[in-house]
Write an enzyme that holds these catalytic residues in place. Sequence first.
Site, PDB file in Angstrom:
ATOM      1  N   ASP A  12     -47.578 -12.177 -92.754  1.00  0.00           N
ATOM      2  CA  ASP A  12     -47.122 -13.364 -92.030  1.00  0.00           C
ATOM      3  C   ASP A  12     -48.216 -14.411 -92.177  1.00  0.00           C
ATOM      4  O   ASP A  12     -49.316 -14.254 -91.640  1.00  0.00           O
ATOM      5  CB  ASP A  12     -46.900 -13.047 -90.547  1.00  0.00           C
ATOM      6  CG  ASP A  12     -45.737 -12.097 -90.335  1.00  0.00           C
ATOM      7  OD1 ASP A  12     -44.708 -12.261 -90.998  1.00  0.00           O
ATOM      8  OD2 ASP A  12     -45.868 -11.176 -89.504  1.00  0.00           O
ATOM      9  N   ASP A 131     -33.869 -12.716 -87.941  1.00  0.00           N
ATOM     10  CA  ASP A 131     -34.695 -12.564 -86.749  1.00  0.00           C
ATOM     11  C   ASP A 131     -33.757 -12.488 -85.548  1.00  0.00           C
ATOM     12  O   ASP A 131     -33.163 -13.501 -85.153  1.00  0.00           O
ATOM     13  CB  ASP A 131     -35.648 -13.753 -86.588  1.00  0.00           C
ATOM     14  CG  ASP A 131     -36.704 -13.791 -87.676  1.00  0.00           C
ATOM     15  OD1 ASP A 131     -36.977 -12.742 -88.286  1.00  0.00           O
ATOM     16  OD2 ASP A 131     -37.258 -14.881 -87.932  1.00  0.00           O
TER      17      ASP A 131
END
Length: 255
Positions: A12, A131
């Site tokens: 990330d 997500d």
Amino acid sequence: MSVALRVIPCLDVHDGRVVKGVNFRDLRDAGDPVELAARYGAEGADELTFLDISASSDGRATTREMVQRCAETVLIPLTVGGGVRSVHDVDALLRCGADKVGINTGALARPEVIGEITSRFGNQVLVLSLDARRAEWAPSGFEVTTHGGRRSAGRDAIEWAREAAERGVGEVLLNSMDADGTTAGFDVEMIRAVRDAVAVPLVASGGAGTAAHFVEAARAGADAVLAASVFHYGTLSIVEVKKELAAAGFEVREV
């Protein structure tokens, strides 16, 4: 012959550094993306996922130079996501060395882009980055979020996964926003729900804290298991996770 279950570290990236927090908040530095990519390639990771977590919220494209450096560093497949909205964006990332490209906000805003991308490059290059979090209003109990989980997309997560698969995405990367960074375990109920809805490969993400958690995700129907903090900070190694999966009866690629 069965297909080996994949173990995938996730980078990330924010402002050029790998970061990790809980539910995408309180981010702390985890290292240089290229150095971590090299480490995971050497440790036996099956693939690597690079997500520019602020690209959509900042309204910009993924950092392509860093993607190119990561691609030059590792020989394993590289999936890249963040700020992807068009055929042009996918083309640019593939030219930088990505093997697959993840799309989230761009597909929600204009679902037709899925077909445009897959008709040009094939569905094997396109990953739906989903997500999701629990929501009472959603028929399935799960809703889609965007912008690092900060916004509700107003769509049922299972319904969206099914539609995206029908439109041609080749894989679903399912990240539980409730579990993300908590190390309390994957949301196996969510994994099972998406597994029942789509036939394409499913990557489970969010919540890994122990090697046993990866086995639970695989038993729920994941074709691949993805994690970040447990690998970045040395809690677990790729080898440890693969040994646990193999002991549970899952085929894995030997390190």
